[in-house]
Scaffold this active site. Structure first.
Site, PDB file in Angstrom:
ATOM      1  N   HIS A 293      32.302  92.296  -8.667  1.00  0.00           N
ATOM      2  CA  HIS A 293      32.847  93.374  -9.492  1.00  0.00           C
ATOM      3  C   HIS A 293      31.912  94.573  -9.399  1.00  0.00           C
ATOM      4  O   HIS A 293      30.721  94.430  -9.091  1.00  0.00           O
ATOM      5  CB  HIS A 293      32.975  92.935 -10.949  1.00  0.00           C
ATOM      6  CG  HIS A 293      34.013  91.888 -11.172  1.00  0.00           C
ATOM      7  ND1 HIS A 293      34.388  91.492 -12.437  1.00  0.00           N
ATOM      8  CD2 HIS A 293      34.757  91.149 -10.320  1.00  0.00           C
ATOM      9  CE1 HIS A 293      35.323  90.551 -12.348  1.00  0.00           C
ATOM     10  NE2 HIS A 293      35.558  90.324 -11.067  1.00  0.00           N
TER      11      HIS A 293
ATOM     12  N   GLU B 180      30.526  96.522 -11.682  1.00  0.00           N
ATOM     13  CA  GLU B 180      29.398  96.505 -12.607  1.00  0.00           C
ATOM     14  C   GLU B 180      28.361  95.455 -12.224  1.00  0.00           C
ATOM     15  O   GLU B 180      27.154  95.702 -12.324  1.00  0.00           O
ATOM     16  CB  GLU B 180      29.877  96.235 -14.047  1.00  0.00           C
ATOM     17  CG  GLU B 180      30.925  97.200 -14.546  1.00  0.00           C
ATOM     18  CD  GLU B 180      32.352  96.726 -14.308  1.00  0.00           C
ATOM     19  OE1 GLU B 180      33.234  97.135 -15.079  1.00  0.00           O
ATOM     20  OE2 GLU B 180      32.593  95.954 -13.350  1.00  0.00           O
TER      21      GLU B 180
ATOM     22  N   CYS C 141      30.440  90.537 -15.966  1.00  0.00           N
ATOM     23  CA  CYS C 141      29.712  91.788 -15.765  1.00  0.00           C
ATOM     24  C   CYS C 141      28.800  92.086 -16.947  1.00  0.00           C
ATOM     25  O   CYS C 141      27.675  92.550 -16.770  1.00  0.00           O
ATOM     26  CB  CYS C 141      30.686  92.929 -15.531  1.00  0.00           C
ATOM     27  SG  CYS C 141      31.584  92.767 -13.972  1.00  0.00           S
TER      28      CYS C 141
END
Length: 159
Positions: A53, A55, A86
């Site tokens: 992801h 982040e 995250c």
């Protein structure tokens, strides 16, 4: 800090991520003086990285480059509220502030039950409340114009 400037860049990163074959998410890390240190879109699909992801990728890169003391003074900007994975990565990287555009609940409205993003409906504040760090969370902060920029690549993307 000029939130709008950073959200616009995150939205651009999300579009670049989508155009590169990944999911439309973008994040960046800013130091206490407002300098952008690290940027990343979602890398999950193309790199076959299940933790890829935007982040999480920013947090991983930051942890390799900067000390935890330095990172406590930084801010992570994201198009969408960080998911539980995250949020954990941000916590462990020791990033002191999170600023996001749209909520996880809004993201769930956009993605529905698409297998590419079986998102949790858990606010990052709830996760951080169980930890031992006072990470500041601001969001959702997108103005109507910025929200439109963030939402646009999601329209028609999810099944």
């Amino acid at each position: 800090m000029n939130h709008e400037k950073y959200f616009k860049r995150c939205a651009e990163i999300a579009v670049e991520s989508m155009e590169g074959g990944n999911n439309p998410f973008g994040a960046l890390l800013v130091d206490k003086d407002g300098n952008i240190l690290i940027e990343s879109g979602n890398i999950e699909v193309v790199e076959k990285d299940i933790t890829g992801h935007a982040e999480t990728t920013v947090a991983k890169l930051a942890g390799k480059k900067y000390s935890k003391e330095f990172l406590w003074e930084t801010t992570l900007y994201s198009t969408a509220e960080p998911c539980c994975m995250c949020t954990g990565a941000i916590y462990w990287a020791n990033i002191g502030k999170i600023v996001y555009g749209i909520s996880e609940r809004k993201l769930l409205e956009l993605t529905g039950s698409d297998d590419k993003n079986p998102t949790f409906d858990i606010p990052c504040r709830d996760i951080l409340a169980k930890g031992q760090k006072n990470i500041i969370v601001l969001g959702p902060l997108a103005t109507p114009e910025i929200e439109q920029m963030i939402v646009k690549p999601h329209i028609g993307f999810w099944g």
